[in-house]
Design an enzyme around this catalytic site. Structure first.
Site, PDB file in Angstrom:
ATOM      1  N   ASN A   1       3.308  17.751 -15.695  1.00 25.68           N
ATOM      2  CA  ASN A   1       3.340  17.740 -14.239  1.00 25.68           C
ATOM      3  C   ASN A   1       4.595  18.474 -13.764  1.00 25.68           C
ATOM      4  OD1 ASN A   1       3.750  17.086 -11.546  1.00 25.68           O
ATOM      5  ND2 ASN A   1       3.213  14.927 -11.785  1.00 25.68           N
TER       6      ASN A   1
ATOM      7  N   CYS B   1       4.926  16.837  -4.673  1.00 23.82           N
ATOM      8  CA  CYS B   1       3.844  17.550  -5.364  1.00 23.82           C
ATOM      9  C   CYS B   1       2.831  18.154  -4.397  1.00 23.82           C
ATOM     10  CB  CYS B   1       3.161  16.622  -6.350  1.00 23.82           C
ATOM     11  SG  CYS B   1       4.342  15.888  -7.465  1.00 23.82           S
TER      12      CYS B   1
ATOM     13  N   HIS C   1      -3.272  19.630  -8.001  1.00 25.38           N
ATOM     14  CA  HIS C   1      -1.955  19.359  -8.563  1.00 25.38           C
ATOM     15  C   HIS C   1      -2.164  18.790  -9.966  1.00 25.38           C
ATOM     16  CE1 HIS C   1       1.864  17.800  -9.472  1.00 25.38           C
ATOM     17  NE2 HIS C   1       1.586  16.541  -9.177  1.00 25.38           N
TER      18      HIS C   1
HETATM   19  N1  ACO Z   1       3.593   5.520 -24.360  1.00 27.70           N
HETATM   20  C1  ACO Z   1       3.054   4.368 -24.789  1.00 27.70           C
HETATM   21  N2  ACO Z   1       2.771   3.348 -23.967  1.00 27.70           N
HETATM   22  C2  ACO Z   1       3.061   3.513 -22.675  1.00 27.70           C
HETATM   23  C3  ACO Z   1       3.633   4.683 -22.162  1.00 27.70           C
HETATM   24  C4  ACO Z   1       3.906   5.703 -23.067  1.00 27.70           C
HETATM   25  N3  ACO Z   1       4.453   6.879 -22.686  1.00 27.70           N
HETATM   26  N4  ACO Z   1       3.793   4.550 -20.829  1.00 27.70           N
HETATM   27  C5  ACO Z   1       3.333   3.338 -20.505  1.00 27.70           C
HETATM   28  N5  ACO Z   1       2.901   2.703 -21.611  1.00 27.70           N
HETATM   29  C6  ACO Z   1       2.335   1.366 -21.731  1.00 27.70           C
HETATM   30  C7  ACO Z   1       2.709   0.493 -20.567  1.00 27.70           C
HETATM   31  O1  ACO Z   1       3.968  -0.096 -20.806  1.00 27.70           O
HETATM   32  C8  ACO Z   1       1.585  -0.517 -20.578  1.00 27.70           C
HETATM   33  O2  ACO Z   1       1.876  -1.493 -21.547  1.00 27.70           O
HETATM   34  P1  ACO Z   1       1.588  -3.037 -21.259  1.00 27.70           P
HETATM   35  O3  ACO Z   1       0.111  -3.108 -21.024  1.00 27.70           O
HETATM   36  O4  ACO Z   1       2.031  -3.664 -22.527  1.00 27.70           O
HETATM   37  O5  ACO Z   1       2.396  -3.349 -20.061  1.00 27.70           O
HETATM   38  C9  ACO Z   1       0.387   0.277 -21.074  1.00 27.70           C
HETATM   39  O6  ACO Z   1       0.922   1.457 -21.687  1.00 27.70           O
HETATM   40  C10 ACO Z   1      -0.580   0.676 -19.988  1.00 27.70           C
HETATM   41  O7  ACO Z   1       0.140   1.190 -18.913  1.00 27.70           O
HETATM   42  P2  ACO Z   1      -0.606   1.693 -17.627  1.00 27.70           P
HETATM   43  O8  ACO Z   1       0.406   2.022 -16.578  1.00 27.70           O
HETATM   44  O9  ACO Z   1      -1.716   0.777 -17.259  1.00 27.70           O
HETATM   45  O10 ACO Z   1      -1.263   3.022 -18.171  1.00 27.70           O
HETATM   46  P3  ACO Z   1      -2.290   3.934 -17.416  1.00 27.70           P
HETATM   47  O11 ACO Z   1      -3.557   4.008 -18.154  1.00 27.70           O
HETATM   48  O12 ACO Z   1      -2.342   3.625 -15.959  1.00 27.70           O
HETATM   49  O13 ACO Z   1      -1.604   5.351 -17.568  1.00 27.70           O
HETATM   50  C11 ACO Z   1      -0.244   6.830 -16.281  1.00 27.70           C
HETATM   51  C12 ACO Z   1      -0.303   5.544 -17.061  1.00 27.70           C
HETATM   52  C13 ACO Z   1      -0.542   7.989 -17.201  1.00 27.70           C
HETATM   53  C14 ACO Z   1       1.150   7.001 -15.693  1.00 27.70           C
HETATM   54  C15 ACO Z   1      -1.289   6.796 -15.141  1.00 27.70           C
HETATM   55  O14 ACO Z   1      -1.167   5.582 -14.413  1.00 27.70           O
HETATM   56  C16 ACO Z   1      -1.164   7.925 -14.207  1.00 27.70           C
HETATM   57  O15 ACO Z   1      -1.414   9.065 -14.544  1.00 27.70           O
HETATM   58  N6  ACO Z   1      -0.829   7.669 -12.955  1.00 27.70           N
HETATM   59  C17 ACO Z   1      -0.624   8.695 -11.995  1.00 27.70           C
HETATM   60  C18 ACO Z   1       0.712   9.256 -12.192  1.00 27.70           C
HETATM   61  C19 ACO Z   1       0.903  10.510 -11.419  1.00 27.70           C
HETATM   62  O16 ACO Z   1      -0.008  11.240 -11.176  1.00 27.70           O
HETATM   63  N7  ACO Z   1       2.146  10.708 -11.028  1.00 27.70           N
HETATM   64  C20 ACO Z   1       2.583  11.834 -10.405  1.00 27.70           C
HETATM   65  C21 ACO Z   1       1.861  12.162  -9.111  1.00 27.70           C
HETATM   66  S1  ACO Z   1       2.876  12.661  -7.870  1.00 27.70           S
HETATM   67  C22 ACO Z   1       3.930  13.701  -8.484  1.00 27.70           C
HETATM   68  O17 ACO Z   1       3.457  14.484  -9.236  1.00 27.70           O
HETATM   69  C23 ACO Z   1       5.401  13.674  -8.171  1.00 27.70           C
END
Ligand code: ACO
Length: 332
Positions: free
Chosen positions: A288, A116, A258
């Site tokens: 993304n 990214c 990004h």
């Molecule tokens: N729908 C419903 N629930 C979900 C989903 C979904 N799609 N995905 C995860 N959950 C659940 C998890 O299982 C977890 O449940 P649990 O508490 O029972 O275990 C709960 O939701 C919370 O999960 P978290 O990982 O804590 O959620 P968070 O608030 O951190 O959001 C997210 C997750 C959106 C992925 C966030 O961490 C994020 O944006 N991280 C950065 C990701 C990113 O930017 N990646 C790409 C960058 S690099 C590139 O682009 C290649």
């Protein structure tokens, strides 16, 4: 050939995305999720998904044609094409296919992989060729079709990614360099945060010689750690680039990150004390798109007339590697 020490201007931009649109409601039919969860955690509503008749090279070529047309040059004028992608149609690279599709017969073309951060790294790489006077007209494309590599049964990742391409034309100019500063970093010690790894099985060829036969595996990601990394490192790298450019955050017209997650963009803007109105975002429409996301968002903002010639843009890419970087430039 441009003059040694020439400056850089970004003179054209274009983007393209596959036709099919996958909504949050569609995703809730595939995995246990909801529009509410995805929208509130990421800001995403839709993403474009490439069919088996839409290749990375094709959407890259479409974006490239639009950028060339805005720049007012033809593909025959191009000296260099850099295609930033992690998802080439061919592991040997797809830049040459794009070169052929657009008819850029004079240009040398190669792929650059930095996930990214790819577009920012490619822009900075291109600028070195222009500044040294080696090349005059350079096409930089950021494109990815991560939908090919998503595990569609993993709700942690499948809701996040979409496909697309964005391209810019950079040209050497004798005065008034528009690339004000840049910074780039890598940290391989955190490589396991975000992967699309090769896995194979040992296969015997002849006595005592085995090969590792397999393929790439779907994306895995530690979302929380990537989030933490982005919110800590992106403001820092932009501040460093601003320092090099000798400008303050008040002089920044647009924050162009990004498009990984709206919450990351908001948190970075807050740390840099930039108001929300200065944040360029289309993550709700595209998700993304990895290396494509920065030029795709900028293209939309330019064509809507939001970003105007002379505006100062602080851009930052970040992602797998881990890699991150920033470029501060003036549009137009
Ligand atoms: N729908 C419903 N629930 C979900 C989903 C979904 N799609 N995905 C995860 N959950 C659940 C998890 O299982 C977890 O449940 P649990 O508490 O029972 O275990 C709960 O939701 C919370 O999960 P978290 O990982 O804590 O959620 P968070 O608030 O951190 O959001 C997210 C997750 C959106 C992925 C966030 O961490 C994020 O944006 N991280 C950065 C990701 C990113 O930017 N990646 C790409 C960058 S690099 C590139 O682009 C290649």
């Amino acid at each position: 050939m441009s003059k040694l020490g020439a400056g850089i201007a970004i003179t054209g931009i274009g983007s393209a995305a596959p036709k099919a649109i996958l909504t949050n409601d569609h995703l809730s039919q595939i995995v246990e999720t909801s529009d509410e969860w995805i929208s509130s955690r990421t800001g995403m509503k839709k993403r474009h998904i490439a069919s088996n008749t839409e290749s990375l090279s094709q959407i890259s070529a479409q974006a490239a044609q639009k950028a060339l047309s805005m720049a007012g040059i033809t593909s025959a004028d191009l000296d260099l094409i850099i295609l930033a992608t992690s998802t080439p149609d061919d592991l040997f690279g797809s830049a040459c296919q794009v070169q052929n599709l657009i008819g850029a017969t004079k240009a040398v073309a190669f792929d650059l992989t930095a996930a990214c951060s790819g577009f920012i790294f490619a822009l900075i790489t291109a600028s070195q060729f222009i500044r040294t006077g080696v090349y005059q007209n350079v096409l930089i494309i950021g494109a990815d079709v991560l939908s090919r590599w998503v595990d569609w049964s993993d709700r942690n990742t499948c809701v996040l990614f979409g496909d697309g391409a964005g391209a810019v034309v950079c040209q050497g100019i004798e005065q008034g360099d528009r690339l004000l500063a840049f910074e780039m970093y890598s940290d391989g010690s955190q490589n396991d945060r975000l992967n699309l790894t090769y896995q194979g099985e040992s296969k015997s060829l002849v006595d005592n010689i085995e090969v590792n036969a397999g393929t790439y595996q779907p994306i895995t990601m530690n979302g929380r750690e990537v989030y933490r990394f982005a919110v800590a490192k992106v403001p820092e790298v932009i501040e460093k680039a601003m320092f090099r450019a000798n400008i303050t955050s008040e002089q920044i017209d647009w924050l162009l990150l990004h498009q990984a997650n709206q919450r990351i963009m908001d948190a970075v803007a807050q740390r840099l004390k930039l108001p929300k109105e200065k944040v360029i975002s289309n993550v709700s429409e595209y998700g993304n798109t990895s290396a494509a996301s920065i030029p795709l968002a900028l293209d939309e903002a330019v064509r809507l007339g939001k970003v105007k010639p002379g505006d100062i843009i602080a851009a930052s890419g970040f992602g797998a590697g881990l890699t991150w970087g920033s470029a501060i430039f003036k549009w137009g």
